[in-house]
Design a protein around this motif. Structure first.
Motif, PDB file in Angstrom:
ATOM      1  N   PRO A  59       0.824  -1.215   0.000  1.00  0.00           N
ATOM      2  CA  PRO A  59       0.000   0.000   0.000  1.00  0.00           C
ATOM      3  C   PRO A  59       0.858   1.266   0.000  1.00  0.00           C
ATOM      4  O   PRO A  59       1.972   1.280   0.525  1.00  0.00           O
ATOM      5  CB  PRO A  59      -0.820  -0.125   1.282  1.00  0.00           C
ATOM      6  CG  PRO A  59      -0.082  -1.084   2.143  1.00  0.00           C
ATOM      7  CD  PRO A  59       0.685  -1.989   1.236  1.00  0.00           C
ATOM      8  N   ASP A  60       0.322   2.308  -0.595  1.00  0.00           N
ATOM      9  CA  ASP A  60       1.034   3.589  -0.669  1.00  0.00           C
ATOM     10  C   ASP A  60       1.418   4.111   0.710  1.00  0.00           C
ATOM     11  O   ASP A  60       2.419   4.811   0.859  1.00  0.00           O
ATOM     12  CB  ASP A  60       0.173   4.642  -1.380  1.00  0.00           C
ATOM     13  CG  ASP A  60      -0.002   4.328  -2.864  1.00  0.00           C
ATOM     14  OD1 ASP A  60       0.914   3.709  -3.450  1.00  0.00           O
ATOM     15  OD2 ASP A  60      -1.040   4.692  -3.432  1.00  0.00           O
ATOM     16  N   THR A  61       0.633   3.777   1.726  1.00  0.00           N
ATOM     17  CA  THR A  61       0.866   4.297   3.077  1.00  0.00           C
ATOM     18  C   THR A  61       1.919   3.503   3.856  1.00  0.00           C
ATOM     19  O   THR A  61       2.259   3.870   4.982  1.00  0.00           O
ATOM     20  CB  THR A  61      -0.453   4.294   3.874  1.00  0.00           C
ATOM     21  OG1 THR A  61      -1.017   2.977   3.808  1.00  0.00           O
ATOM     22  CG2 THR A  61      -1.440   5.301   3.321  1.00  0.00           C
ATOM     23  N   ALA A  62       2.451   2.421   3.275  1.00  0.00           N
ATOM     24  CA  ALA A  62       3.483   1.627   3.956  1.00  0.00           C
ATOM     25  C   ALA A  62       4.802   2.400   4.009  1.00  0.00           C
ATOM     26  O   ALA A  62       5.053   3.287   3.187  1.00  0.00           O
ATOM     27  CB  ALA A  62       3.684   0.298   3.227  1.00  0.00           C
ATOM     28  N   ARG A  63       5.647   2.037   4.978  1.00  0.00           N
ATOM     29  CA  ARG A  63       6.967   2.665   5.091  1.00  0.00           C
ATOM     30  C   ARG A  63       7.804   2.368   3.848  1.00  0.00           C
ATOM     31  O   ARG A  63       7.742   1.257   3.302  1.00  0.00           O
ATOM     32  CB  ARG A  63       7.711   2.135   6.320  1.00  0.00           C
ATOM     33  CG  ARG A  63       7.091   2.534   7.641  1.00  0.00           C
ATOM     34  CD  ARG A  63       7.871   2.059   8.880  1.00  0.00           C
ATOM     35  NE  ARG A  63       9.019   1.223   8.653  1.00  0.00           N
ATOM     36  CZ  ARG A  63       9.048  -0.095   8.870  1.00  0.00           C
ATOM     37  NH1 ARG A  63       7.974  -0.729   9.290  1.00  0.00           N
ATOM     38  NH2 ARG A  63      10.152  -0.784   8.661  1.00  0.00           N
ATOM     39  N   VAL A  64       8.591   3.321   3.426  1.00  0.00           N
ATOM     40  CA  VAL A  64       9.421   3.160   2.219  1.00  0.00           C
ATOM     41  C   VAL A  64      10.380   1.985   2.395  1.00  0.00           C
ATOM     42  O   VAL A  64      10.545   1.167   1.490  1.00  0.00           O
ATOM     43  CB  VAL A  64      10.198   4.467   1.903  1.00  0.00           C
ATOM     44  CG1 VAL A  64      11.191   4.245   0.784  1.00  0.00           C
ATOM     45  CG2 VAL A  64       9.225   5.571   1.545  1.00  0.00           C
ATOM     46  N   ARG A  65      11.005   1.868   3.550  1.00  0.00           N
ATOM     47  CA  ARG A  65      11.938   0.760   3.799  1.00  0.00           C
ATOM     48  C   ARG A  65      11.237  -0.589   3.633  1.00  0.00           C
ATOM     49  O   ARG A  65      11.769  -1.515   3.031  1.00  0.00           O
ATOM     50  CB  ARG A  65      12.537   0.888   5.199  1.00  0.00           C
ATOM     51  CG  ARG A  65      13.426  -0.292   5.576  1.00  0.00           C
ATOM     52  CD  ARG A  65      14.114  -0.077   6.914  1.00  0.00           C
ATOM     53  NE  ARG A  65      14.685  -1.295   7.450  1.00  0.00           N
ATOM     54  CZ  ARG A  65      15.729  -1.930   6.960  1.00  0.00           C
ATOM     55  NH1 ARG A  65      16.327  -1.466   5.873  1.00  0.00           N
ATOM     56  NH2 ARG A  65      16.174  -3.045   7.499  1.00  0.00           N
ATOM     57  N   SER A  66      10.040  -0.680   4.164  1.00  0.00           N
ATOM     58  CA  SER A  66       9.270  -1.915   4.051  1.00  0.00           C
ATOM     59  C   SER A  66       8.970  -2.238   2.585  1.00  0.00           C
ATOM     60  O   SER A  66       9.116  -3.382   2.142  1.00  0.00           O
ATOM     61  CB  SER A  66       7.978  -1.778   4.853  1.00  0.00           C
ATOM     62  OG  SER A  66       7.194  -2.933   4.730  1.00  0.00           O
ATOM     63  N   LYS A  67       8.564  -1.237   1.826  1.00  0.00           N
ATOM     64  CA  LYS A  67       8.278  -1.451   0.398  1.00  0.00           C
ATOM     65  C   LYS A  67       9.521  -1.951  -0.329  1.00  0.00           C
ATOM     66  O   LYS A  67       9.437  -2.841  -1.181  1.00  0.00           O
ATOM     67  CB  LYS A  67       7.803  -0.155  -0.255  1.00  0.00           C
ATOM     68  CG  LYS A  67       6.430   0.292   0.159  1.00  0.00           C
ATOM     69  CD  LYS A  67       6.070   1.535  -0.643  1.00  0.00           C
ATOM     70  CE  LYS A  67       5.016   2.354   0.011  1.00  0.00           C
ATOM     71  NZ  LYS A  67       4.650   3.527  -0.768  1.00  0.00           N
ATOM     72  N   MET A  68      10.680  -1.379   0.004  1.00  0.00           N
ATOM     73  CA  MET A  68      11.937  -1.788  -0.637  1.00  0.00           C
ATOM     74  C   MET A  68      12.278  -3.239  -0.294  1.00  0.00           C
ATOM     75  O   MET A  68      12.663  -4.019  -1.166  1.00  0.00           O
ATOM     76  CB  MET A  68      13.084  -0.859  -0.223  1.00  0.00           C
ATOM     77  CG  MET A  68      13.004   0.509  -0.849  1.00  0.00           C
ATOM     78  SD  MET A  68      14.224   1.667  -0.197  1.00  0.00           S
ATOM     79  CE  MET A  68      15.750   0.779  -0.412  1.00  0.00           C
ATOM     80  N   ILE A  69      12.126  -3.614   0.973  1.00  0.00           N
ATOM     81  CA  ILE A  69      12.454  -4.977   1.400  1.00  0.00           C
ATOM     82  C   ILE A  69      11.531  -5.985   0.722  1.00  0.00           C
ATOM     83  O   ILE A  69      11.974  -7.006   0.204  1.00  0.00           O
ATOM     84  CB  ILE A  69      12.390  -5.096   2.944  1.00  0.00           C
ATOM     85  CG1 ILE A  69      13.555  -4.319   3.564  1.00  0.00           C
ATOM     86  CG2 ILE A  69      12.406  -6.555   3.384  1.00  0.00           C
ATOM     87  CD1 ILE A  69      13.471  -4.180   5.070  1.00  0.00           C
ATOM     88  N   TYR A  70      10.238  -5.697   0.710  1.00  0.00           N
ATOM     89  CA  TYR A  70       9.288  -6.618   0.072  1.00  0.00           C
ATOM     90  C   TYR A  70       9.549  -6.718  -1.432  1.00  0.00           C
ATOM     91  O   TYR A  70       9.520  -7.808  -2.002  1.00  0.00           O
ATOM     92  CB  TYR A  70       7.843  -6.196   0.352  1.00  0.00           C
ATOM     93  CG  TYR A  70       7.307  -6.743   1.658  1.00  0.00           C
ATOM     94  CD1 TYR A  70       6.518  -7.888   1.687  1.00  0.00           C
ATOM     95  CD2 TYR A  70       7.616  -6.134   2.869  1.00  0.00           C
ATOM     96  CE1 TYR A  70       6.037  -8.403   2.882  1.00  0.00           C
ATOM     97  CE2 TYR A  70       7.142  -6.646   4.074  1.00  0.00           C
ATOM     98  CZ  TYR A  70       6.355  -7.775   4.067  1.00  0.00           C
ATOM     99  OH  TYR A  70       5.885  -8.293   5.255  1.00  0.00           O
ATOM    100  N   ALA A  71       9.824  -5.593  -2.080  1.00  0.00           N
ATOM    101  CA  ALA A  71      10.068  -5.607  -3.529  1.00  0.00           C
ATOM    102  C   ALA A  71      11.330  -6.398  -3.873  1.00  0.00           C
ATOM    103  O   ALA A  71      11.340  -7.186  -4.824  1.00  0.00           O
ATOM    104  CB  ALA A  71      10.176  -4.178  -4.049  1.00  0.00           C
ATOM    105  N   SER A  72      12.381  -6.221  -3.081  1.00  0.00           N
ATOM    106  CA  SER A  72      13.647  -6.887  -3.407  1.00  0.00           C
ATOM    107  C   SER A  72      13.634  -8.371  -3.034  1.00  0.00           C
ATOM    108  O   SER A  72      14.448  -9.145  -3.531  1.00  0.00           O
ATOM    109  CB  SER A  72      14.820  -6.181  -2.740  1.00  0.00           C
ATOM    110  OG  SER A  72      14.718  -6.275  -1.344  1.00  0.00           O
ATOM    111  N   SER A  73      12.723  -8.801  -2.175  1.00  0.00           N
ATOM    112  CA  SER A  73      12.655 -10.200  -1.753  1.00  0.00           C
ATOM    113  C   SER A  73      11.601 -11.007  -2.504  1.00  0.00           C
ATOM    114  O   SER A  73      11.562 -12.231  -2.402  1.00  0.00           O
ATOM    115  CB  SER A  73      12.336 -10.260  -0.249  1.00  0.00           C
ATOM    116  OG  SER A  73      13.271  -9.525   0.480  1.00  0.00           O
ATOM    117  N   LYS A  74      10.745 -10.334  -3.249  1.00  0.00           N
ATOM    118  CA  LYS A  74       9.578 -10.981  -3.858  1.00  0.00           C
ATOM    119  C   LYS A  74       9.936 -12.141  -4.789  1.00  0.00           C
ATOM    120  O   LYS A  74       9.387 -13.237  -4.642  1.00  0.00           O
ATOM    121  CB  LYS A  74       8.742  -9.951  -4.623  1.00  0.00           C
ATOM    122  CG  LYS A  74       7.503 -10.566  -5.273  1.00  0.00           C
ATOM    123  CD  LYS A  74       6.739  -9.558  -6.073  1.00  0.00           C
ATOM    124  CE  LYS A  74       7.478  -9.312  -7.366  1.00  0.00           C
ATOM    125  NZ  LYS A  74       6.750  -8.583  -8.363  1.00  0.00           N
TER     126      LYS A  74
END
Length: 152
Positions: free
Chosen positions: A105-120
């Motif tokens: 979600p857009d409201t998630a922390r940027v760090r969290s978005k990066m970790i999820y994207a790089s681990s997907k």
């Protein structure tokens, strides 16, 4: 110059650490139960940043609705999810598709978005049998109508 170099090194280390997420065995076992035995309607997975691993956060019962599944995804935190989607074709055949959803979600922390994207991609490789993949930043991007249109 030095601060640019430090920033560059720091982000490189974070990316390497993020993509090195371990996948808890329970994730694979529960996914196999969903795929082969249809024990669950859905599974929500969460990255435990301190342990650097993906774990099972929630299991949906076979009778659970899509609304139950959708409500299981937090409004302001990233998650991975797998949903067992049943549908009937135009030829009146009962079918099923396993849908992988990367919820960011857009409201998630940027760090969290990066970790999820790089681990997907690494995480997805552990789950053999995914038929449809969706990236969603809000509920409309993963609605039943979207899944249905991708299933045909």
């Amino acid at each position: 110059m030095i601060s640019v170099l430090l920033t560059s090194c720091s982000s490189h280390l974070q990316a390497n650490a993020a993509s090195g997420m371990a996948v808890h065995d329970d994730c694979k076992l529960r996914f196999l139960d969903l795929k082969a035995k249809r024990t669950y309607r859905f599974i929500v997975f969460k990255i435990e940043e301190k342990q650097k691993q993906v774990i099972v956060e929630k299991l949906g019962e076979p009778a659970d609705s899509y609304e139950n599944f959708s409500a299981s995804l937090p409004a302001d935190e990233c998650r991975y999810a797998v949903y067992d989607f049943d549908y009937v074709t135009e030829e009146n055949c009962q079918k099923s598709r396993i849908v992988f959803i990367a919820w960011s979600p857009d409201t998630a922390r940027v760090r969290s978005k990066m970790i999820y994207a790089s681990s997907k991609d690494r995480f997805k490789r552990e789950l053999d049998g995914i038929q449809i993949e969706l990236q969603a930043t809000d509920p409309t991007e993963m609605g039943l109508d979207v899944i249905r249109s991708r299933s045909n």
